[in-house]
Design an enzyme around this catalytic site. Structure first.
Site, mmCIF file in Angstrom:
data_model
loop_
_atom_site.group_PDB
_atom_site.id
_atom_site.type_symbol
_atom_site.label_atom_id
_atom_site.label_comp_id
_atom_site.label_asym_id
_atom_site.label_seq_id
_atom_site.Cartn_x
_atom_site.Cartn_y
_atom_site.Cartn_z
ATOM 1 N N GLU A 171 0.887 -1.256 0.049
ATOM 2 C CA GLU A 171 -0.222 -0.039 -0.137
ATOM 3 C C GLU A 171 1.101 1.217 -0.011
ATOM 4 O O GLU A 171 1.862 1.210 0.588
ATOM 5 C CB GLU A 171 -0.958 -0.064 1.243
ATOM 6 N N LYS B 141 -10.383 -0.265 -0.591
ATOM 7 C CA LYS B 141 -10.216 -0.510 1.181
ATOM 8 C C LYS B 141 -11.426 -0.305 1.665
ATOM 9 O O LYS B 141 -12.073 0.797 1.567
ATOM 10 C CB LYS B 141 -8.952 0.293 1.521
ATOM 11 N N CYS C 160 -3.982 -3.368 4.357
ATOM 12 C CA CYS C 160 -3.431 -2.757 5.692
ATOM 13 C C CYS C 160 -4.499 -2.917 7.028
ATOM 14 O O CYS C 160 -4.719 -4.080 7.407
ATOM 15 C CB CYS C 160 -3.222 -1.145 5.546
#
EC number: 3.5.1.49
Length: 338
Positions: A61, A130, A163
């Site tokens: 990322e 995300k 993440c």
């Protein structure tokens, strides 16, 4: 399970993955973004040169954007923009799959933090936004495409989360439930998250009988320091290979999705992904198939609320310098929830 000496000894059913601990950039102009794109393109070439048997190279990322959290239009990307086209062409040229990170322009709100999996012909096979931005630090729009999976190299089934997504066990469970045998996790995390990073990568693998391959940005941009910490975990939760803090190192490992599929079928004890929906099958035929979890019912009904909800201090990004939002969440046109 062994890593095949970092993928150097490839099994007939093995999938060799490289995790690139890319040095942390700090672009603030379109030109700087393009220069960073060319660096990633060069790393794709390095991956192929360094390991002719590598099937997939994964970038962290923020590998183009850095950790500035800037939403400036000049450093945003689009699926049909030159940065994505260059990444696709690199995969095609070097006949290797790639996983990439972009900050994606969104005409309907804040930019999305998006991830792509591109095959060795340069075609986009998976496109993900995300779901859980790292609030209150990140300004990105919450994702609205669900959690897709795709067919990957050599018979694998891939999922991608980004993440902070990996801190929610429901994310990995959804990946496995939809058939993923390898879950990729890309991140920009810094050192304070190191312990949480490791234990969630392991638990996400073990509780779902799934192999995980996870990597962070690495090094310093003069302000922020990312930790690298590439990590491969087998479906029993054991660490197969891991990196340290050396920037631009590619950490490689052979994964065996065929053994994941075998375990999912043949394991009795700790076959948790199956047993979750078949509680107590020794006592009752097929196990209990109900949903006893209050939070699941409440979330699906749009009434998720904690007992301490009114006491939570941080409920917007003002502590990190962002103005409190005034609009409600609305999926973008064409998304899975629209």
């Amino acid at each position: 399970m062994a890593s095949g000496l970092g993928g150097l000894n490839k099994s007939p059913n093995g999938v060799v993955i490289g995790l690139a601990q890319l040095a942390l950039p700090d672009p603030h102009t379109r030109e700087a973004l393009w220069m960073q794109t060319q660096k990633v393109v060069g790393m794709v070439a390095k991956a192929r040169r360094s390991n002719p048997g590598m099937d997939l190279i994964v970038f962290p990322e923020y590998s183009l954007h850095g950790l500035s959290m800037s939403t400036a239009p000049e450093i945003m990307c689009s699926l049909d923009g030159p940065e994505v086209m260059a990444l696709r062409e690199a995969c095609k040229t070097h006949r290797i799959w790639g996983c990439f990170s972009i900050m994606e322009a969104n005409p309907h709100g804040n930019p999305f933090n998006s991830g792509l999996i591109v095959d060795d012909l340069g075609e986009i096979r998976l496109y993900y936004r995300k779901l859980h931005p790292w609030v209150p630090v990140e300004p990105w729009e919450p994702g609205d495409l669900g959690i897709p999976v795709c067919d990957g190299p050599r018979g694998s089934k891939l999922a991608l989360i980004i993440c902070h997504d990996g801190m929610f066990p429901e994310m990995a469970r959804e990946c496995a439930y939809k058939g993923a045998d390898i879950m990729l996790r890309t991140a920009g995390y810094t050192a304070p998250i190191r312990h949480s990073w490791k234990i969630t990568n392991q638990s996400n693998a073990f509780t779902n009988l799934m192999q995980t391959a996870s990597v962070c940005m690495c090094g310093s941009d003069g302000t922020f320091d990312s930790m690298g910490e590439a990590m491969f975990v087998d479906f029993d939760g054991t660490i197969m290979a891991e990196g340290g803090g050396r920037a631009d190192e590619i950490v490689c490992c052979e994964l065996r999705p065929d053994l994941v599929r075998e375990a999912r079928v043949h394991w009795g004890v700790e076959n948790n992904i199956y047993q979750f929906g078949h509680r107590g099958y020794v006592a009752v035929k097929g196990g209990a198939r109900d949903c006893p979890y209050t939070y699941m019912h409440d979330l699906s009904a749009g009434r998720y609320r904690l007992p301490w909800e009114d006491d939570v201090v941080h409920t917007d990004g003002s502590s990190c310098g962002f103005a409190a939002p005034e609009r409600d969440f609305k999926p973008t046109p064409g998304s899975w929830k629209e």
